[in-house]
Design a protein around this motif. Structure first.
Motif, PDB file in Angstrom:
ATOM      1  N   GLY A 394      43.664  46.810  32.553  1.00 10.37           N
ATOM      2  CA  GLY A 394      42.687  47.304  31.599  1.00 10.37           C
ATOM      3  C   GLY A 394      41.504  46.372  31.399  1.00 10.37           C
ATOM      4  N   LYS A 395      41.473  45.242  32.123  1.00 12.37           N
ATOM      5  CA  LYS A 395      40.414  44.249  31.934  1.00 12.37           C
ATOM      6  C   LYS A 395      39.327  44.395  32.995  1.00 12.37           C
ATOM      7  CE  LYS A 395      43.652  40.923  29.924  1.00 12.37           C
ATOM      8  NZ  LYS A 395      44.336  39.622  30.091  1.00 12.37           N
ATOM      9  N   TYR A 396      38.083  44.301  32.541  1.00 12.17           N
ATOM     10  CA  TYR A 396      36.947  44.311  33.459  1.00 12.17           C
ATOM     11  C   TYR A 396      36.476  42.868  33.640  1.00 12.17           C
ATOM     12  CZ  TYR A 396      32.313  45.208  35.400  1.00 12.17           C
ATOM     13  OH  TYR A 396      31.198  45.221  36.200  1.00 12.17           O
ATOM     14  N   VAL A 397      36.922  42.259  34.736  1.00  9.84           N
ATOM     15  CA  VAL A 397      36.620  40.841  34.982  1.00  9.84           C
ATOM     16  C   VAL A 397      36.115  40.670  36.416  1.00  9.84           C
ATOM     17  CG1 VAL A 397      38.114  39.794  33.243  1.00  9.84           C
ATOM     18  CG2 VAL A 397      39.111  40.539  35.415  1.00  9.84           C
ATOM     19  N   PRO A 398      34.998  41.298  36.776  1.00  6.38           N
ATOM     20  CA  PRO A 398      34.503  41.198  38.156  1.00  6.38           C
ATOM     21  C   PRO A 398      34.103  39.781  38.538  1.00  6.38           C
ATOM     22  CG  PRO A 398      32.819  42.126  36.729  1.00  6.38           C
ATOM     23  CD  PRO A 398      34.077  42.054  35.910  1.00  6.38           C
ATOM     24  N   GLY A 399      33.654  38.997  37.539  1.00  8.74           N
ATOM     25  CA  GLY A 399      33.295  37.608  37.834  1.00  8.74           C
ATOM     26  C   GLY A 399      34.504  36.802  38.270  1.00  8.74           C
ATOM     27  N   ILE A 400      35.610  36.974  37.570  1.00  8.37           N
ATOM     28  CA  ILE A 400      36.833  36.262  37.914  1.00  8.37           C
ATOM     29  C   ILE A 400      37.364  36.723  39.271  1.00  8.37           C
ATOM     30  CG2 ILE A 400      39.287  36.060  37.315  1.00  8.37           C
ATOM     31  CD1 ILE A 400      38.527  35.752  34.441  1.00  8.37           C
ATOM     32  N   ILE A 401      37.407  38.033  39.498  1.00 10.27           N
ATOM     33  CA  ILE A 401      37.909  38.549  40.772  1.00 10.27           C
ATOM     34  C   ILE A 401      37.034  38.071  41.930  1.00 10.27           C
ATOM     35  CG2 ILE A 401      38.330  40.642  42.123  1.00 10.27           C
ATOM     36  CD1 ILE A 401      40.379  40.258  39.972  1.00 10.27           C
ATOM     37  N   GLY A 402      35.725  38.199  41.772  1.00  7.74           N
ATOM     38  CA  GLY A 402      34.810  37.805  42.844  1.00  7.74           C
ATOM     39  C   GLY A 402      34.854  36.330  43.151  1.00  7.74           C
ATOM     40  N   THR A 403      34.888  35.499  42.106  1.00  9.41           N
ATOM     41  CA  THR A 403      34.894  34.054  42.341  1.00  9.41           C
ATOM     42  C   THR A 403      36.267  33.553  42.775  1.00  9.41           C
ATOM     43  OG1 THR A 403      35.210  33.702  39.955  1.00  9.41           O
ATOM     44  CG2 THR A 403      32.958  33.534  40.814  1.00  9.41           C
ATOM     45  N   MET A 404      37.323  34.290  42.444  1.00  9.40           N
ATOM     46  CA  MET A 404      38.643  33.916  42.952  1.00  9.40           C
ATOM     47  C   MET A 404      38.683  34.097  44.470  1.00  9.40           C
ATOM     48  SD  MET A 404      42.391  35.248  41.764  1.00  9.40           S
ATOM     49  CE  MET A 404      42.013  34.884  40.047  1.00  9.40           C
ATOM     50  N   PHE A 405      38.111  35.193  44.942  1.00  2.98           N
ATOM     51  CA  PHE A 405      38.005  35.399  46.386  1.00  2.98           C
ATOM     52  C   PHE A 405      37.130  34.319  47.009  1.00  2.98           C
ATOM     53  CE2 PHE A 405      35.914  37.123  50.124  1.00  2.98           C
ATOM     54  CZ  PHE A 405      36.974  37.664  50.841  1.00  2.98           C
ATOM     55  N   SER A 406      36.016  34.013  46.355  1.00  3.96           N
ATOM     56  CA  SER A 406      35.106  32.990  46.871  1.00  3.96           C
ATOM     57  C   SER A 406      35.762  31.620  46.914  1.00  3.96           C
ATOM     58  CB  SER A 406      33.846  32.913  45.996  1.00  3.96           C
ATOM     59  OG  SER A 406      33.115  34.100  46.058  1.00  3.96           O
ATOM     60  N   LEU A 407      36.591  31.327  45.915  1.00  6.99           N
ATOM     61  CA  LEU A 407      37.236  30.017  45.840  1.00  6.99           C
ATOM     62  C   LEU A 407      38.041  29.737  47.103  1.00  6.99           C
ATOM     63  CD1 LEU A 407      38.977  28.485  42.756  1.00  6.99           C
ATOM     64  CD2 LEU A 407      40.136  28.439  44.948  1.00  6.99           C
ATOM     65  N   ILE A 408      38.910  30.662  47.470  1.00 10.92           N
ATOM     66  CA  ILE A 408      39.717  30.482  48.670  1.00 10.92           C
ATOM     67  C   ILE A 408      38.845  30.529  49.911  1.00 10.92           C
ATOM     68  CG2 ILE A 408      41.628  31.408  50.020  1.00 10.92           C
ATOM     69  CD1 ILE A 408      42.427  30.117  47.359  1.00 10.92           C
ATOM     70  N   ASP A 409      37.910  31.462  49.922  1.00 12.81           N
ATOM     71  CA  ASP A 409      36.992  31.610  51.046  1.00 12.81           C
ATOM     72  C   ASP A 409      36.259  30.296  51.321  1.00 12.81           C
ATOM     73  OD1 ASP A 409      35.221  33.675  52.738  1.00 12.81           O
ATOM     74  OD2 ASP A 409      33.863  32.323  51.685  1.00 12.81           O
ATOM     75  N   LYS A 410      35.779  29.661  50.276  1.00  7.83           N
ATOM     76  CA  LYS A 410      35.014  28.428  50.440  1.00  7.83           C
ATOM     77  C   LYS A 410      35.896  27.226  50.741  1.00  7.83           C
ATOM     78  CE  LYS A 410      31.307  30.047  47.429  1.00  7.83           C
ATOM     79  NZ  LYS A 410      30.688  29.948  46.089  1.00  7.83           N
ATOM     80  N   LEU A 411      37.083  27.198  50.137  1.00  3.60           N
ATOM     81  CA  LEU A 411      37.983  26.076  50.404  1.00  3.60           C
ATOM     82  C   LEU A 411      38.355  26.009  51.877  1.00  3.60           C
ATOM     83  CD1 LEU A 411      40.449  25.990  47.370  1.00  3.60           C
ATOM     84  CD2 LEU A 411      38.753  24.259  47.989  1.00  3.60           C
ATOM     85  N   VAL A 412      38.701  27.149  52.463  1.00  8.04           N
ATOM     86  CA  VAL A 412      39.115  27.127  53.862  1.00  8.04           C
ATOM     87  C   VAL A 412      37.922  26.957  54.799  1.00  8.04           C
ATOM     88  CG1 VAL A 412      41.203  28.447  53.445  1.00  8.04           C
ATOM     89  CG2 VAL A 412      39.127  29.657  54.014  1.00  8.04           C
TER      90      VAL A 412
END
Length: 504
Positions: A394-412
């Motif tokens: 029920g939560k609208y958190v596109p910033g968290i979802i998008g940056t969570m993907f980016s976090l792993i993407d950038k780390l690797v």
């Protein structure tokens, strides 16, 4: 159900679908400038140690990943006069422009007699750039959630995003290749010409992106809660809970992160120089023509992948076309294995064409084209994961979802330059290879691993991830319909918790 699905759709206008992806094009200009050439600047212009220069690319990408969660929370907390996303897009691009001027030009003024200050200045200004980059790039993924949720429109983001990237990333890469081939990648002249172009080009693309999202960057498009979404409490601790419960996001992070790492290594300027200059002996006559052929080969795959995504979902398209790339790269791998130094029958040549060149260009162009058509597909799939999170919690958190993907993407992907630098040192080369670097023993196998094997392993991981990813095209239609019904109920005064329990 069909009527409810139609009500669930938030469709974008055509110009919005075309213009907003230029936000990714704008950040990709700096991505290419930094990923491929900043180590040349540090090592060649500033005289910093090679391993420091390549390792700092990794360290700063990791720092970039660390800043993602903070900025993701800031985006989700923001809902002002200028919207949720536009302030971060504009601020991010401005910060990158200022940091690029200071990093690539002002650091030269520091005398080489106080090298420690060059090291410190390089690190601090690089960190400033990273903050600006994170501001803007985080909005590419999160902003899609307000742009459209139509399963027929979201796949179009991939093709328009690729066009935007070609305008930004492609143009800067072509210009850099031409200039670098003439004056060298590690020269002041190279950066005097390339950096101003990058700043102007990125700023222009940013303006287009802001125009594209302006009408959609409003509270009524923010999740199930609509106008009340801006009041939702957002905390850093939500990252752990979402990562634990949202399996679809974990699988997408695995697919996107592994492929990004392999691609950042395979397309690294040093790897291209070792392959086309050191091994094949003709960088100017091979790299750019083959690069153009690969882009041309990508065109039909873009349309095919979009059609597949519209009919069968983005999951099916990503799995299918990475399989095609994997099959083609098996052939490219075999060709590089049988290459022998000085043997004209196993040397690439576009002027004195041989069967080896024909087969190599054919397989590489098809494989690259198939992969490249899906390279940006995880971006609209992040929006699907965000909508799934809204459905799940029920939560609208596109910033968290998008940056969570980016976090792993950038780390690797941050490991890319360090891996290339380490591989080069292992065969006794003390500086990053350029177009004048002679062939060294062991270089063939370094190129094979970096250019072929790593991308192939990444595509195998993508196949595994998509097998365990449940957000098919039909599944997303159901999720959008449920979200729309809950949103309607909340707008009529029903509590969100009750709406979540009533409609599933």
């Amino acid at each position: 159900m069909q009527e409810q699905e139609n009500k669930a759709l938030n469709r974008a206008k055509f110009y919005q679908l075309v213009l907003f992806p230029f936000n990714n094009g704008a950040t990709n200009v700096y991505y290419i400038l930094t990923l491929n050439y900043i180590a040349y600047h540090a090592n060649g212009v500033l005289g910093l140690a090679l391993m420091f220069a390549t390792t700092m690319v990794t360290v700063m990408r990791a720092f970039d990943a660390v800043t993602d969660p903070i900025i993701g929370v800031l985006i989700d907390k923001t809902s002002g006069k200028f919207g949720k996303f536009r302030p971060y897009i504009v601020m991010g691009n401005a910060i990158m422009a200022v940091s690029a001027i200071l990093l690539y030009f002002c650091t030269r003024w520091i005398p080489d007699t106080i090298m420690w200050l060059r090291y410190v200045g390089f690190v601090l200004l690089y960190a400033l750039y990273v903050i600006g980059y994170t501001f803007q790039t985080a909005c590419t993924r999160s902003g899609q959630t307000v742009l459209t949720n139509d399963p027929a429109q979201r796949p179009l983001f991939t093709i328009f995003n690729t066009i935007a990237s070609l305008v930004g990333m492609g143009l800067i890469q072509v210009v850099a290749t031409v200039i670098g081939g003439r004056v060298g990648y590690g020269s002041e002249e190279f950066f005097n010409l390339v950096v101003p172009l990058a700043i102007v080009l990125s700023a222009a693309l940013t303006v287009l992106a802001v125009i594209g999202i302006r009408e959609k960057d409003r509270p009524e498009f923010y999740g199930v809660g609509g106008m009340s979404a801006k009041k939702e409490k957002v905390e850093l601790g939500q990252y752990v809970e979402i990562l634990r419960e949202n399996k679809e996001l974990r699988m997408l992070m695995l697919a996107g992160g592994s492929t990004k790492l392999a691609f950042s290594i395979a397309t690294n300027a040093s790897v291209s120089c070792m392959l086309y200059a050191s091994m094949m002996g003709n960088y100017s006559g091979l790299y750019l023509p083959i690069y153009i052929v690969c882009y041309v080969a990508s065109a039909p795959f873009f349309f095919l992948s979009v059609r597949t995504a519209q009919k069968r979902g983005q999951k099916a398209a990503l799995a299918l076309y990475t399989r095609i790339a994997l099959i083609c790269y098996v052939g490219v791998l075999v060709l590089l294995v049988i290459w022998k130094q000085g043997n004209s029958t196993t040397t690439l040549s576009l002027t004195d064409m041989n069967i080896y060149t024909v087969i190599f260009v054919f397989l590489y162009a098809i494989g690259y084209g198939a992969y490249y058509s899906t390279a940006d597909m995880p971006i609209p799939m992040v929006a699907d994961c965000s909508d799934y999170e809204t459905y799940r919690s029920g939560k609208y958190v596109p910033g968290i979802i998008g940056t969570m993907f980016s976090l792993i993407d950038k780390l690797v992907s941050s490991l890319g330059s360090t891996i290339v630098g380490f591989a080069v040192l292992m065969i006794g080369i003390e500086t990053l290879p350029d177009t004048n670097t002679p062939y060294a023993p062991g270089m063939k196998w370094v190129v094979i691993v970096l250019f072929c094997i790593l991308p192939m392993l990444a595509w195998l991981l993508t196949q595994y991830a998509m097998h365990n990813y449940s957000l098919s095209g039909e599944r997303m239609k159901e999720i959008q319909a449920v979200n729309a019904r809950r949103k309607q109920a909340v707008s009529e005064g029903v509590e969100l918790k009750e709406a979540m329990e009533r409609w599933k």
